[in-house]
Design a protein around this motif. Structure first.
Motif, mmCIF file in Angstrom:
data_model
loop_
_atom_site.group_PDB
_atom_site.id
_atom_site.type_symbol
_atom_site.label_atom_id
_atom_site.label_comp_id
_atom_site.label_asym_id
_atom_site.label_seq_id
_atom_site.Cartn_x
_atom_site.Cartn_y
_atom_site.Cartn_z
ATOM 1 N N LEU A 93 0.855 -1.187 0.000
ATOM 2 C CA LEU A 93 0.000 0.000 0.000
ATOM 3 C C LEU A 93 0.887 1.232 0.000
ATOM 4 O O LEU A 93 1.577 1.512 0.973
ATOM 5 C CB LEU A 93 -0.917 -0.008 1.225
ATOM 6 N N ARG A 94 0.876 1.978 -1.131
ATOM 7 C CA ARG A 94 1.712 3.178 -1.263
ATOM 8 C C ARG A 94 0.840 4.416 -1.036
ATOM 9 O O ARG A 94 -0.182 4.596 -1.690
ATOM 10 C CB ARG A 94 2.364 3.256 -2.635
ATOM 11 N N ILE A 95 1.294 5.274 -0.115
ATOM 12 C CA ILE A 95 0.550 6.474 0.257
ATOM 13 C C ILE A 95 1.468 7.687 0.165
ATOM 14 O O ILE A 95 2.626 7.631 0.578
ATOM 15 C CB ILE A 95 -0.009 6.348 1.694
ATOM 16 N N SER A 96 0.942 8.773 -0.373
ATOM 17 C CA SER A 96 1.633 10.060 -0.357
ATOM 18 C C SER A 96 0.879 10.986 0.591
ATOM 19 O O SER A 96 -0.349 11.106 0.501
ATOM 20 C CB SER A 96 1.683 10.671 -1.762
ATOM 21 N N ALA A 97 1.601 11.637 1.502
ATOM 22 C CA ALA A 97 0.969 12.493 2.510
ATOM 23 C C ALA A 97 1.702 13.829 2.593
ATOM 24 O O ALA A 97 2.913 13.894 2.351
ATOM 25 C CB ALA A 97 0.974 11.805 3.876
ATOM 26 N N PRO A 98 1.003 14.908 2.957
ATOM 27 C CA PRO A 98 1.650 16.230 3.054
ATOM 28 C C PRO A 98 2.595 16.311 4.241
ATOM 29 O O PRO A 98 2.511 15.524 5.191
ATOM 30 C CB PRO A 98 0.472 17.197 3.205
ATOM 31 N N LEU A 99 3.478 17.281 4.180
ATOM 32 C CA LEU A 99 4.572 17.394 5.143
ATOM 33 C C LEU A 99 4.086 17.521 6.583
ATOM 34 O O LEU A 99 4.514 16.758 7.461
ATOM 35 C CB LEU A 99 5.457 18.594 4.786
ATOM 36 N N LEU A 100 3.203 18.471 6.867
ATOM 37 C CA LEU A 100 2.809 18.709 8.254
ATOM 38 C C LEU A 100 2.095 17.492 8.840
ATOM 39 O O LEU A 100 2.394 17.076 9.962
ATOM 40 C CB LEU A 100 1.912 19.941 8.352
ATOM 41 N N GLU A 135 0.690 7.481 -12.702
ATOM 42 C CA GLU A 135 2.059 7.395 -13.203
ATOM 43 C C GLU A 135 3.035 6.991 -12.110
ATOM 44 O O GLU A 135 4.007 6.266 -12.366
ATOM 45 C CB GLU A 135 2.485 8.735 -13.812
ATOM 46 N N GLU A 136 2.804 7.451 -10.874
ATOM 47 C CA GLU A 136 3.739 7.186 -9.786
ATOM 48 C C GLU A 136 3.309 6.033 -8.890
ATOM 49 O O GLU A 136 3.919 5.766 -7.868
ATOM 50 C CB GLU A 136 3.934 8.467 -8.968
ATOM 51 N N ALA A 137 2.245 5.353 -9.307
ATOM 52 C CA ALA A 137 1.798 4.099 -8.672
ATOM 53 C C ALA A 137 1.465 4.253 -7.188
ATOM 54 O O ALA A 137 1.841 3.436 -6.366
ATOM 55 C CB ALA A 137 2.840 2.999 -8.866
ATOM 56 N N TYR A 138 0.756 5.350 -6.860
ATOM 57 C CA TYR A 138 0.250 5.490 -5.498
ATOM 58 C C TYR A 138 -1.150 4.886 -5.413
ATOM 59 O O TYR A 138 -1.953 4.999 -6.340
ATOM 60 C CB TYR A 138 0.199 6.960 -5.076
ATOM 61 N N ASP A 139 -1.433 4.252 -4.284
ATOM 62 C CA ASP A 139 -2.766 3.698 -4.054
ATOM 63 C C ASP A 139 -3.695 4.724 -3.426
ATOM 64 O O ASP A 139 -4.911 4.674 -3.632
ATOM 65 C CB ASP A 139 -2.666 2.479 -3.127
ATOM 66 N N LEU A 140 -3.123 5.648 -2.657
ATOM 67 C CA LEU A 140 -3.926 6.639 -1.947
ATOM 68 C C LEU A 140 -3.054 7.846 -1.662
ATOM 69 O O LEU A 140 -1.861 7.699 -1.396
ATOM 70 C CB LEU A 140 -4.468 6.036 -0.647
ATOM 71 N N VAL A 141 -3.640 9.044 -1.737
ATOM 72 C CA VAL A 141 -2.915 10.261 -1.367
ATOM 73 C C VAL A 141 -3.748 11.043 -0.368
ATOM 74 O O VAL A 141 -4.985 11.018 -0.404
ATOM 75 C CB VAL A 141 -2.578 11.158 -2.586
ATOM 76 N N ILE A 142 -3.057 11.699 0.533
ATOM 77 C CA ILE A 142 -3.694 12.610 1.481
ATOM 78 C C ILE A 142 -3.300 14.025 1.076
ATOM 79 O O ILE A 142 -2.106 14.317 0.931
ATOM 80 C CB ILE A 142 -3.251 12.307 2.919
ATOM 81 N N ARG A 143 -4.294 14.891 0.859
ATOM 82 C CA ARG A 143 -4.010 16.232 0.382
ATOM 83 C C ARG A 143 -4.841 17.262 1.145
ATOM 84 O O ARG A 143 -5.954 16.978 1.610
ATOM 85 C CB ARG A 143 -4.300 16.344 -1.126
ATOM 86 N N LEU A 258 -8.621 18.034 5.031
ATOM 87 C CA LEU A 258 -7.709 16.969 4.629
ATOM 88 C C LEU A 258 -8.518 15.863 3.966
ATOM 89 O O LEU A 258 -9.467 15.332 4.564
ATOM 90 C CB LEU A 258 -6.945 16.400 5.826
ATOM 91 N N TRP A 259 -8.133 15.543 2.734
ATOM 92 C CA TRP A 259 -8.826 14.550 1.930
ATOM 93 C C TRP A 259 -7.969 13.302 1.780
ATOM 94 O O TRP A 259 -6.753 13.387 1.627
ATOM 95 C CB TRP A 259 -9.108 15.097 0.536
ATOM 96 N N ALA A 260 -8.620 12.139 1.783
ATOM 97 C CA ALA A 260 -8.000 10.894 1.368
ATOM 98 C C ALA A 260 -8.550 10.566 -0.016
ATOM 99 O O ALA A 260 -9.757 10.386 -0.183
ATOM 100 C CB ALA A 260 -8.319 9.771 2.347
#
Length: 297
Positions: A93-100, A135-143, A258-260
């Motif tokens: 499970l690949r996740i991208s999350a914001p810095l804070l 393109e970067e193969a993320y399953d979920l991002v938090i923005r 904050l969105w998932a």
């Protein structure tokens, strides 16, 4: 293009050669070679560079493998989940999350999730830029407050708001004078903050004396009394409660959400579904106080 040819191509690419793929899977080497050759002919592309002892993916082969391997992995996991009654999420499970959010909460969230779902290999990266999930193969991002995107769906799981805070020793500005400020990133010299209180609205002219790259750094500098700061209330609620910082007012502007998010064109995997449920359980009300309580000191 035949599905079996893609399956055999993935086997060879994953194991790094026809011989090894044959030994691991028990499929005849000649069959694997023939299927890959048929796939190359149908695509009119060379997918492997073949040497005397070396088999290497071409650029086109690597792109095809990256795009299709995840699909086959998901198919394998889906059939395995159905066969087992879908009881336990598993796989990467690949996740991208914001810095804070990563600095304050993601480490604890990731650890708790890993303990609850030991069969999931969680990989979290931290970046504030809008990543390309496909393109970067993320399953979920938090923005934070993301722009509308037709290719993504998701849910708000936390809400926050910005407040103006300062060390008790710093006097609020009077008569339109400017106040020293600690800011994140670059700020104009004529910058001002729109502030509202229960009884009034006003503008505070700011003189940026420090420019820092993270809000955690901004908070720490504001604690020292070098200037006022504009910060999420969840990040400073403990300081406000014990008097380390004082509240000058709320920022007059849109709330922080904050969105998932995940790609709408893919079926929601058991891993993503489990993480979304995990976020909901961690923040059932989605308030700043819940985030502050979860993070602690």
């Amino acid at each position: 293009m035949k599905l079996l040819a893609l399956v055999d191509f993935n086997l060879v690419a994953r194991h790094g050669g026809f011989g090894k793929a044959s030994r691991v899977t028990g499929r005849p080497k000649a069959t694997l070679s023939r299927r890959v050759a048929e796939l190359e002919a149908s695509l009119e592309l060379r997918l492997f560079e073949r040497g005397a002892r070396l088999l290497k993916l071409t650029e086109e082969g690597r792109a095809l493998f990256e795009r299709t391997s995840q699909l086959f992995t998901e198919l394998d996991e889906t059939t395995a989940a159905i066969a087992s009654g879908g009881r336990e999420p598993r796989g990467k499970l690949r996740i991208s999350a914001p810095l804070l959010f990563s600095q304050t909460a993601m480490g604890k969230l990731a650890a708790d999730f890993a303990l609850k779902y030991p069969e999931v290999r969680l990989e979290v990266t931290t970046e504030d830029r809008p990543v390309d999930m496909i393109e970067e193969a993320y399953d979920l991002v938090i923005r934070v407050n993301p722009e509308p995107d037709e290719s993504l769906v998701g849910r708000v799981f936390l809400r926050d708001r910005l407040v103006i805070v300062a060390n008790p020793g710093l006097t609020p500005p009077m008569d339109g004078s400017s106040v020293p400020a600690v800011v994140r990133g670059q700020v104009r010299q004529d910058e001002s903050w729109n502030v509202k209180t229960p009884t009034s609205q006003s503008k505070i002219a700011v003189n940026p004396v420090l420019s820092l790259s993270s809000l955690v750094m901004v908070r720490d500098a504001v604690r020292k009394g070098v200037g006022a700061g504009r910060l999420p209330v969840s990040l400073v609620s403990h300081d406000l409660a014990d008097g380390t910082l004082v509240h000058w007012g709320d920022v007059d502007g849109p709330e922080i959400t904050l969105w998932a998010l995940y790609p709408s064109r893919r079926l929601l995997s058991a891993r993503v579904s489990a993480f979304l449920d995990f976020l909901r359980d961690a923040f059932p009300k989605g308030t700043p106080d819940e985030l502050a309580a979860y993070v602690g000191r």
